[in-house]
Design an enzyme around this catalytic site. Structure first.
Site, short mmCIF file in Angstrom:
data_model
loop_
_atom_site.label_atom_id
_atom_site.label_comp_id
_atom_site.label_asym_id
_atom_site.label_seq_id
_atom_site.Cartn_x
_atom_site.Cartn_y
_atom_site.Cartn_z
N ASP A 80 47.63 70.21 87.37
CA ASP A 80 49.01 70.77 87.06
C ASP A 80 48.89 71.99 86.09
O ASP A 80 47.62 72.02 85.29
CB ASP A 80 49.50 69.65 86.13
CG ASP A 80 50.18 68.62 86.64
OD1 ASP A 80 50.28 68.37 87.76
OD2 ASP A 80 50.69 67.38 85.82
N ASN A 192 63.11 69.53 79.71
CA ASN A 192 63.14 69.25 81.25
C ASN A 192 61.82 69.87 82.03
O ASN A 192 61.28 70.44 81.12
CB ASN A 192 64.46 69.88 81.78
CG ASN A 192 65.94 69.47 81.28
OD1 ASN A 192 65.95 68.16 81.04
ND2 ASN A 192 66.76 70.33 81.10
N ASP A 358 55.28 58.40 85.88
CA ASP A 358 54.14 57.97 86.20
C ASP A 358 53.36 56.96 85.16
O ASP A 358 52.52 56.10 85.31
CB ASP A 358 53.13 59.17 86.27
CG ASP A 358 53.50 60.29 87.30
OD1 ASP A 358 54.40 59.97 87.81
OD2 ASP A 358 53.17 61.51 87.21
#
Length: 403
Positions: A80, A192, A358
């Site tokens: 990421d 978000n 997750d």
């Protein structure tokens, strides 16, 4: 204690569990109330099975000892590249808040743009890998979990390998000779996140790697694969699913994203008869129902219909789990419905919701493989999610304090 976001892509999702179990709080590894019977498998280990006559309260008492390789995962390992940004940055690359997509040509400049102009962090990611790392963190037994995926022979690949090994996961990667390690842009706006994954080497997993290492799959009591892997190696998913059915072990799949229900429904439905546990969120559930022509948008009815789809292993009733963000997690068991409330976290404590889904799955599975009651599986999933969203990316304290 918990905050569960909606379904994420490339490895970030929430739980959507519907189930077909006959009892309300029975051990979720089985479809009916059963008595434990030990049976030696061909691998020379003891495997816990259930007989149909025991009350759920008896099953609740039995806790499976955590051992090496008890939980297996396979998916897309991604690094990421995470950074806070504004709405203008999203619009620049055609991104939406709380969305997840695969990178197109227009997105390629974005990764360097983030590195050059935003405050980025590099964090080990990928939905299934996140879930497995969280489960490992909670199990606290070295190599209790195993993970397969594909990476490149590069620096980012080493970062992923080192992160998994540091957490205690037995990582067993396929190395692609040509493609770089996959990355995922995580663009954070307020609370978000928008995900844009460039799969690269993660898209190059070969079934030959699975075939050579099948003993690690067979060693696991539960095998979990995220739906994103349907775009990479559906034949590998089927091989793992069939192995579980043959040995009466548990196979879990995640719907992962609406687009998978729409555009990869053929490989998804080929795997579905082998699915013992299906995870997803309300958006994915409704999309799945639309594509399968269920004729309803009611989540409970959708869950029941999913649970009743054709199933190969008749020894287990299918469980389907649905999360709805901050609303109740719905669990449907053999036509009986349970609602598990989500205890909302103070918004001021929320740092990054990226890996909440997750983490929920990882927490849930960490208790499931120990034979814990369903309510404790959900409670641990909520604990894991609420812990992770107070950190950046899929990270957490050195030791869990889940009781």
């Amino acid at each position: 204690m918990c905050y569960c976001t909606r379904s994420y892509i490339f490895g970030r999702r929430v739980c959507f569990i519907f189930t077909n179990h006959a009892r309300k709080s029975s051990t979720p590894l089985s479809g009916k109330p059963r008595r434990f019977a030990a049976q030696r498998t061909e691998l020379g280990r003891w495997q816990l099975l259930y007989s149909h006559s025991t009350m759920a309260s008896e099953a609740k008492k039995a806790k499976v000892a955590v051992r090496e390789g008890i939980l297996f995962g396979m998916g897309n390992p991604l690094l990421d590249i995470s950074a806070p940004a504004d709405q203008a940055f999203l619009e620049k690359y055609g991104l939406k808040a709380n969305d997840a997509i695969l990178a197109e040509e227009k997105h390629q400049p974005m990764y360097q743009d983030m590195v050059d102009n935003l405050k980025v962090e590099y964090i080990a990611g990928g939905a299934t890998q996140n879930s497995i790392r969280v489960a490992q963190w909670l199990l606290q037994v070295p190599h209790a979990t195993t993970f397969f995926g594909s990476i490149g022979k590069d620096k980012f690949g080493e970062v992923l390998k080192n992160a998994g090994e540091h957490d205690g996961v037995q990582v067993n990667y396929h190395y692609d000779e040509e493609k770089p390690t996959g990355t995922c842009a995580v663009v954070i706006t307020d609370n978000n996140r928008s995900l844009c994954a460039n799969l690269a080497a993660a898209n190059c997993y070969k079934k030959e790697h699975l075939d050579k290492n099948m003993e690690l799959v067979k060693k696991a009591d539960l095998c979990y694969i995220g739906g994103f892997f349907l775009t990479v190696s559906p034949e590998s998913i089927l091989a793992v699913a069939q192995s579980c059915a043959e040995d009466n072990r548990t196979f879990a799949l995640n719907l992962s994203a609406p687009f998978l229900c729409q555009f990869f429904k053929e490989p998804m439905m080929k795997a579905m008869p082998y699915v013992d546990i299906l995870f997803g969120n309300e958006t994915e559930a409704k999309t799945f129902a639309t594509e399968q022509k269920f004729g309803t948008e009611d989540l409970v009815e959708i869950g029941k219909k999913i649970a009743e789809l054709e199933k190969v292993n008749k020894e287990r009733k299918r469980m389907v789990v649905i999360t709805q963000g901050t609303d109740d997690t719905i669990i449907i068991q053999d036509g009986k419905v349970e609602h598990f409330p989500v205890v909302k976290l103070d918004p001021s404590k929320i740092l990054d919701t990226n890996a909440a889904g997750d983490a929920f799955v990882g927490g849930f599975l960490s208790q499931l493989v120990q034979g814990q009651p369903l309510k404790d599986c959900v409670r641990c999933g909520n604990y894991a999610a609420s812990t992770v969203i107070q950190h950046s990316g899929c990270t957490y304290p050195a030791k869990p304090d889940f009781q």
